[in-house]
Design a protein around this motif. Structure first.
Motif, PDB file in Angstrom:
ATOM      1  N   ALA A   1      -6.676  56.073  39.812  1.00 52.31           N
ATOM      2  CA  ALA A   1      -6.576  54.629  39.624  1.00 52.31           C
ATOM      3  C   ALA A   1      -5.166  54.119  39.897  1.00 52.31           C
ATOM      4  CB  ALA A   1      -7.011  54.264  38.202  1.00 52.31           C
ATOM      5  N   VAL A   2      -4.158  54.794  39.337  1.00 49.98           N
ATOM      6  CA  VAL A   2      -2.783  54.311  39.497  1.00 49.98           C
ATOM      7  C   VAL A   2      -2.338  54.420  40.950  1.00 49.98           C
ATOM      8  CG1 VAL A   2      -0.377  54.682  38.843  1.00 49.98           C
ATOM      9  CG2 VAL A   2      -2.161  54.781  37.105  1.00 49.98           C
ATOM     10  N   LEU A   3      -2.617  55.547  41.601  1.00 47.77           N
ATOM     11  CA  LEU A   3      -2.215  55.702  42.999  1.00 47.77           C
ATOM     12  C   LEU A   3      -2.966  54.712  43.882  1.00 47.77           C
ATOM     13  CD1 LEU A   3      -0.760  56.993  45.343  1.00 47.77           C
ATOM     14  CD2 LEU A   3      -2.493  58.810  45.350  1.00 47.77           C
ATOM     15  N   ALA A   4      -4.278  54.597  43.698  1.00 47.40           N
ATOM     16  CA  ALA A   4      -5.067  53.696  44.542  1.00 47.40           C
ATOM     17  C   ALA A   4      -4.600  52.252  44.378  1.00 47.40           C
ATOM     18  CB  ALA A   4      -6.546  53.817  44.200  1.00 47.40           C
ATOM     19  N   TRP A   5      -4.303  51.840  43.146  1.00 50.21           N
ATOM     20  CA  TRP A   5      -3.874  50.461  42.923  1.00 50.21           C
ATOM     21  C   TRP A   5      -2.506  50.207  43.549  1.00 50.21           C
ATOM     22  CZ3 TRP A   5      -7.640  47.445  41.170  1.00 50.21           C
ATOM     23  CH2 TRP A   5      -7.335  46.093  40.965  1.00 50.21           C
ATOM     24  N   ARG A   6      -1.619  51.205  43.494  1.00 43.48           N
ATOM     25  CA  ARG A   6      -0.308  51.044  44.133  1.00 43.48           C
ATOM     26  C   ARG A   6      -0.441  50.973  45.649  1.00 43.48           C
ATOM     27  NH1 ARG A   6       4.527  54.074  40.780  1.00 43.48           N
ATOM     28  NH2 ARG A   6       3.911  53.296  38.710  1.00 43.48           N
ATOM     29  N   ALA A   7      -1.330  51.783  46.207  1.00 44.01           N
ATOM     30  CA  ALA A   7      -1.553  51.731  47.651  1.00 44.01           C
ATOM     31  C   ALA A   7      -2.112  50.373  48.057  1.00 44.01           C
ATOM     32  CB  ALA A   7      -2.495  52.850  48.071  1.00 44.01           C
ATOM     33  N   TYR A   8      -3.037  49.861  47.259  1.00 43.52           N
ATOM     34  CA  TYR A   8      -3.629  48.549  47.522  1.00 43.52           C
ATOM     35  C   TYR A   8      -2.560  47.455  47.460  1.00 43.52           C
ATOM     36  CZ  TYR A   8      -6.022  44.223  46.056  1.00 43.52           C
ATOM     37  OH  TYR A   8      -6.433  42.922  45.911  1.00 43.52           O
ATOM     38  N   ALA A   9      -1.738  47.455  46.413  1.00 45.52           N
ATOM     39  CA  ALA A   9      -0.704  46.435  46.268  1.00 45.52           C
ATOM     40  C   ALA A   9       0.310  46.504  47.409  1.00 45.52           C
ATOM     41  CB  ALA A   9      -0.001  46.595  44.924  1.00 45.52           C
ATOM     42  N   ALA A  10       0.720  47.709  47.788  1.00 40.88           N
ATOM     43  CA  ALA A  10       1.687  47.863  48.876  1.00 40.88           C
ATOM     44  C   ALA A  10       1.080  47.438  50.210  1.00 40.88           C
ATOM     45  CB  ALA A  10       2.158  49.317  48.950  1.00 40.88           C
ATOM     46  N   ALA A  11      -0.187  47.778  50.429  1.00 35.20           N
ATOM     47  CA  ALA A  11      -0.852  47.389  51.674  1.00 35.20           C
ATOM     48  C   ALA A  11      -0.957  45.875  51.782  1.00 35.20           C
ATOM     49  CB  ALA A  11      -2.233  48.032  51.746  1.00 35.20           C
ATOM     50  N   ARG A  12      -1.322  45.221  50.689  1.00 36.76           N
ATOM     51  CA  ARG A  12      -1.399  43.753  50.704  1.00 36.76           C
ATOM     52  C   ARG A  12      -0.038  43.136  51.007  1.00 36.76           C
ATOM     53  NH1 ARG A  12      -3.841  40.792  45.752  1.00 36.76           N
ATOM     54  NH2 ARG A  12      -3.419  39.064  47.184  1.00 36.76           N
ATOM     55  N   ALA A  13       1.000  43.670  50.365  1.00 33.88           N
ATOM     56  CA  ALA A  13       2.338  43.110  50.532  1.00 33.88           C
ATOM     57  C   ALA A  13       2.867  43.287  51.954  1.00 33.88           C
ATOM     58  CB  ALA A  13       3.295  43.760  49.539  1.00 33.88           C
ATOM     59  N   ASN A  14       2.393  44.324  52.641  1.00 30.92           N
ATOM     60  CA  ASN A  14       2.921  44.643  53.969  1.00 30.92           C
ATOM     61  C   ASN A  14       1.933  44.388  55.098  1.00 30.92           C
ATOM     62  OD1 ASN A  14       5.704  45.974  53.453  1.00 30.92           O
ATOM     63  ND2 ASN A  14       4.375  46.970  51.953  1.00 30.92           N
ATOM     64  N   GLY A  15       0.842  43.717  54.799  1.00 26.76           N
ATOM     65  CA  GLY A  15      -0.116  43.369  55.849  1.00 26.76           C
ATOM     66  C   GLY A  15      -0.820  44.561  56.466  1.00 26.76           C
ATOM     67  N   ILE A  16      -1.046  45.602  55.658  1.00 27.66           N
ATOM     68  CA  ILE A  16      -1.713  46.820  56.141  1.00 27.66           C
ATOM     69  C   ILE A  16      -3.177  46.786  55.742  1.00 27.66           C
ATOM     70  CG2 ILE A  16      -1.786  49.341  55.919  1.00 27.66           C
ATOM     71  CD1 ILE A  16       1.232  49.223  55.270  1.00 27.66           C
ATOM     72  N   GLY A  17      -4.065  47.264  56.613  1.00 30.44           N
ATOM     73  CA  GLY A  17      -5.469  47.375  56.270  1.00 30.44           C
ATOM     74  C   GLY A  17      -6.347  46.418  57.039  1.00 30.44           C
ATOM     75  N   THR A  18      -7.633  46.604  56.854  1.00 28.87           N
ATOM     76  CA  THR A  18      -8.635  45.766  57.520  1.00 28.87           C
ATOM     77  C   THR A  18      -9.349  44.938  56.472  1.00 28.87           C
ATOM     78  OG1 THR A  18      -8.957  47.499  59.184  1.00 28.87           O
ATOM     79  CG2 THR A  18     -10.672  45.800  59.008  1.00 28.87           C
ATOM     80  N   ARG A  19      -9.461  43.664  56.701  1.00 28.90           N
ATOM     81  CA  ARG A  19     -10.128  42.769  55.749  1.00 28.90           C
ATOM     82  C   ARG A  19     -11.525  42.436  56.244  1.00 28.90           C
ATOM     83  NH1 ARG A  19      -4.873  42.444  55.331  1.00 28.90           N
ATOM     84  NH2 ARG A  19      -3.896  41.959  53.327  1.00 28.90           N
ATOM     85  N   VAL A  20     -12.492  42.620  55.368  1.00 25.17           N
ATOM     86  CA  VAL A  20     -13.885  42.333  55.718  1.00 25.17           C
ATOM     87  C   VAL A  20     -14.520  41.483  54.626  1.00 25.17           C
ATOM     88  CG1 VAL A  20     -14.134  44.483  57.022  1.00 25.17           C
ATOM     89  CG2 VAL A  20     -14.776  44.418  54.612  1.00 25.17           C
ATOM     90  N   ASP A  21     -15.545  40.753  55.006  1.00 24.90           N
ATOM     91  CA  ASP A  21     -16.310  39.975  54.041  1.00 24.90           C
ATOM     92  C   ASP A  21     -17.586  40.749  53.719  1.00 24.90           C
ATOM     93  OD1 ASP A  21     -17.640  38.154  52.499  1.00 24.90           O
ATOM     94  OD2 ASP A  21     -17.374  36.464  53.870  1.00 24.90           O
TER      95      ASP A  21
END
Length: 326
Positions: free
Chosen positions: A305-325
């Motif tokens: 949980a802690v690692l995944a949430w940190r990865a998610y927060a860092a990805a959002r902050a840096n524009g990393i990842g794919t966004r889907v609806d």
């Protein structure tokens, strides 16, 4: 509302070695604090030989939303050239419960497991450069070596596995090519020449024996999380001056070497201490270079949980990842 999808490469772009290991320090401390973590898990054997399916869920108050990891474990996958664990991690907003992200759970599992061992080594091993032995050559062993090389005072690595014994360095992950890695002649050879030993296996029989350990060795296990898995023998447990684990209550119910040592009378239940005590400064940890220290990793949902949430927060902050609806 959009959901963020993070692949293996995107997770690794979002968090570096220090982020991974620091997240595990935090997870161990949270796990030892009353009422900060809520979690549950279930697992069952599948119809595949030695196969297991699992669901882990955890939430850390004020630090993560609700995180689920679902997946399978197939220890024989090494023969197929595949990771033993395949999983997916979903993150849910702490207030609304909305699915905010879906992550490659195999990557999260590999990084948090190896990161937890490196966190323990950082807290418990000797502080000067030394030889680090790694039993195993699969995904977890590789991730451990990469993180350890980045964050620990490693002079060289000794590695051993049955396939390394027959195939030599050709069996190593290409990411280890530039690391100072030597293939050990045997588990005994590895143990006798190493000051930190990481058992990255799923072995049901000991791969580390007490008589092989020199004074001041730190032994770390990641695959002894069930009563029938036992990477170190009773003599190794008896030789330990200190025994730590991520969560003592769980270890005393399910960690094979701990159960065996308690039954044999060489380890008292109250002597099994949480690593959080060292990380918080409540326990001095290793008192000197001559002490032998053992750490057992059970694997906790809050680590994911802690690692995944940190990865998610860092990805959002840096524009990393794919966004889907969804």
């Amino acid at each position: 509302m959009e959901t963020l999808i993070l692949s293996d490469a995107q997770i690794r772009a979002a968090v570096g070695a220090a982020d991974v290991v620091d997240s595990q320090d935090r997870a161990f401390v949270l796990a030892a604090e009353n009422d900060r973590v809520r979690s549950a898990q279930t697992h069952y054997t599948t119809f595949a030989p030695d196969g297991m399916a699992f669901v882990h869920s955890a939430a850390a108050d004020g630090e993560t939303g609700v995180v689920f990891k679902t997946g399978t474990q197939h220890p024989r996958n090494g023969e197929r050239g595949l990771p033993a664990v395949h999983a997916t991690v979903t993150l849910h907003d702490p207030d609304s419960g909305r699915t905010v992200a879906v992550l490659n759970g195999t990557t999260i599992t590999a990084l948090r497991t190896a990161g937890g061992l490196v966190a323990a080594a950082r807290a418990l091993s000797i502080s000067r450069p030394h030889t680090v032995g790694v039993l195993g050559a699969g995904a977890q062993a590789t991730e451990f070596a990469l993180l350890a090389h980045a964050l620990l005072p490693v002079d060289r690595f000794l590695m051993w596995s049955p396939r390394l014994r027959t195939l030599g360095r050709a069996h190593l992950d290409p990411r280890l090519a530039d690391l100072p890695v030597e293939v050990a002649a045997s588990p005994r050879d590895l143990c006798e020449r190493s000051r930190t030993i990481a058992a990255c296996t799923l072995s049901r029989t000991p791969v580390v024996e007490g008589p092989w350990l020199g004074a001041g060795t730190t032994v770390l296990t990641m695959g002894s999380y069930a009563p029938d898995r036992c990477e170190i023998d009773v003599a190794c447990s008896a030789k330990a001056d200190l025994t730590f684990t991520d969560l003592p209550g769980q270890a005393l119910r399910s960690t094979g070497p701990v159960l065996a040592a308690v039954r044999a009378g060489v380890l008292k239940e109250e002597a099994v201490r949480p690593l959080a005590e060292v990380l918080r400064g409540d326990h001095p940890g290793r008192a000197g270079e001559a002490e032998t220290v053992v750490f057992h990793s059970n694997g906790l949902g809050v680590q994911d949980a802690v690692l995944a949430w940190r990865a998610y927060a860092a990805a959002r902050a840096n524009g990393i990842g794919t966004r889907v609806d969804l």
